[in-house]
Design an enzyme around this catalytic site. Structure first.
Site, mmCIF file in Angstrom:
data_model
loop_
_atom_site.group_PDB
_atom_site.id
_atom_site.type_symbol
_atom_site.label_atom_id
_atom_site.label_comp_id
_atom_site.label_asym_id
_atom_site.label_seq_id
_atom_site.Cartn_x
_atom_site.Cartn_y
_atom_site.Cartn_z
ATOM 1 C CG ASN A 77 -31.538 -12.440 12.629
ATOM 2 O OD1 ASN A 77 -31.706 -12.891 11.488
ATOM 3 N ND2 ASN A 77 -32.501 -12.435 13.537
ATOM 4 C CG HIS A 126 -28.840 -7.620 16.261
ATOM 5 N ND1 HIS A 126 -30.120 -7.376 16.696
ATOM 6 C CD2 HIS A 126 -28.952 -8.109 15.014
ATOM 7 C CE1 HIS A 126 -30.976 -7.709 15.747
ATOM 8 N NE2 HIS A 126 -30.294 -8.167 14.712
ATOM 9 C CB SER A 174 -35.327 -10.914 13.858
ATOM 10 O OG SER A 174 -35.347 -9.624 14.389
ATOM 11 C CB CYS A 228 -31.751 -5.175 12.793
ATOM 12 S SG CYS A 228 -31.255 -6.531 11.718
ATOM 13 C CD GLU A 255 -29.571 -6.298 20.041
ATOM 14 O OE1 GLU A 255 -29.064 -5.313 19.479
ATOM 15 O OE2 GLU A 255 -30.096 -7.228 19.416
HETATM 16 N N1 LIG Z 1 -36.221 -8.789 9.017
HETATM 17 C C1 LIG Z 1 -35.123 -7.954 8.654
HETATM 18 C C2 LIG Z 1 -34.458 -7.351 9.879
HETATM 19 C C3 LIG Z 1 -33.936 -8.349 10.863
HETATM 20 C C4 LIG Z 1 -33.781 -7.832 12.277
HETATM 21 O O1 LIG Z 1 -34.248 -6.744 12.589
HETATM 22 O O2 LIG Z 1 -33.228 -8.572 13.126
HETATM 23 C C5 LIG Z 1 -34.114 -8.693 7.807
HETATM 24 O O3 LIG Z 1 -34.129 -9.892 7.752
HETATM 25 O O4 LIG Z 1 -33.271 -8.084 7.177
#
Ligand SMILES: N[C@@H](CCC(=O)O)C(=O)O
Length: 357
Positions: free
Chosen positions: A289, A332, A45, A247, A334
């Site tokens: 994140n 997350h 990510s 996410c 996980e």
């Molecule tokens: N790229 C997306 C999702 C991040 C992710 O899935 O970890 C964001 O920054 O919001």
């Protein structure tokens, strides 16, 4: 050798070059995790971003490949206050310095990461350049920084081929938008037979394999860039297969069902974000994140209702889909790195698959 971090607002930090000497422009974000720097580095990510670790000493337990969340580090650049020169840990196999060099990732050490973080918090996430060229011309760099956009990044990080991971329990189709390995591991640990699909696989192909459940993974970039993936997710929504999304997966499911997402001022990246389960009122500490979020004002309650909320800023952290066996989270469960509080959500997904048998 000296390195410079130049921000879009004209601020320049001078530090020491680490990793590759290559010059990069990227979106500068910060992560407040106190540990787990390797998992952060190998979280897909972060593709398209340069990450600043706010914890002041990074690298002291070195690199242990077994802890990686994917095969390689993904950020465009790496920013630390102090990089440990001599890691000490019996599992240590390498140093961050070598790891960054091997993958041609530049970084900067020895800058005031607290000052940088305060700027990003006050003004919002912005683009920046990491360079070792002391003759940079601010008037030439700044327009480039302003013009820079991350673009489509999921295609950079997704797997090339479908792969089946061992397991004898329910069949889970894991859509790899840049999945952290611990998602498949968390499902494997619960006995699932996980099949990982490249991000651009057609819904028909996934449904033809007759999965008991579908997992939409995390991933990099702006969810709105994933237009073709959103079209496939619409079809997955219409199937009766239980779906759990994390996410980016959460954001894509929201977009596929008519809600909107927007960019946050500076996002949530760290290992201690409190989220409230709106059904029970219980608060869990989560690993996060993300730089984008689902705008709850755009939700149609006949389609989805908020299920989790961030306790700090009240932003949406999860949705439950009305009349559907679908739930999605912005954080997350996980973890890796991070607290295991919300690991129970994988158990909830297991139950959803049992019920729909
Ligand atoms: N790229 C997306 C999702 C991040 C992710 O899935 O970890 C964001 O920054 O919001």
């Amino acid at each position: 050798m000296k390195a410079f971090l130049i921000l879009e607002d004209g601020t320049v930090f001078t530090g020491t070059s680490i990793g590759s000497k290559k010059e990069i422009i990227s979106e500068i974000v910060f992560n407040t995790s106190m540990t787990g720097y390797l998992e952060v580095l190998t979280d897909p990510s972060y593709a398209g971003q340069a990450v600043c670790m706010t914890y002041p000493l990074i690298g002291n337990y070195g690199i242990c490949h077994e802890d990686q969340e994917s095969l390689r580090p993904w950020p465009d650049g790496y920013i630390v206050r102090e990089l440990s020169r001599i890691p000490s840990n019996f599992r240590c196999e390498d140093t961050i310095q070598n790891f960054l060099k091997r993958y041609d990732i530049p970084g900067i050490a020895g800058i005031d990461t607290r000052a940088l973080t305060k700027i990003l918090r006050e003004k919002g996430t912005m683009n920046g350049m990491i360079t070792t060229n002391a003759d940079y011309k601010l008037e030439e760099v700044l327009p480039k920084l302003k013009a820079y956009t991350t673009g489509r990044v999921v295609e950079r990080v997704t797997c090339e081929e479908k792969k089946v991971l061992k397991g004898s329990g329910p069949k889970v189709a894991l859509m790899d938008f840049g999945a952290k390995d611990n998602i498949a591991r968390s499902l494997n640990e619960r006995g699932c037979q996980v099949t990982v699909y490249p991000a651009f696989t057609k819904a028909e192909e996934i449904l033809r394999d007759d999965p008991d459940g579908i997992m939409l993974s995390n991933g990099p970039g702006d969810p709105k860039e994933c237009t073709s993936i959103i079209e496939e997710i619409k079809k997955l929504y219409d199937s009766q297969v239980p779906i759990f999304a994390i996410c980016l997966g959460h954001q894509l499911m929201a977009l596929a069902t008519g809600a909107d997402t927007r960019k946050m001022k500076y996002g949530h990246r760290g290992g201690n974000h409190p989220v409230k389960d709106l059904e029970t009122g219980r608060v869990y500490i989560s690993s996060q994140n993300h730089g984008y979020m689902v705008d709850t004002d755009t939700l149609n309650p006949q389609v989805a209702v908020p299920a989790f909320e961030n306790v700090n800023d009240k932003t949406n952290e999860g949705l439950k889909y009305t009349g559907k066996n679908i739930f999605t989270v912005q954080f997350h469960p996980e973890a890796c790195p991070g607290p295991q509080d919300s690991g129970y959500l994988f158990d909830r997904f297991m139950k959803m698959m049992e019920v729909s048998e």
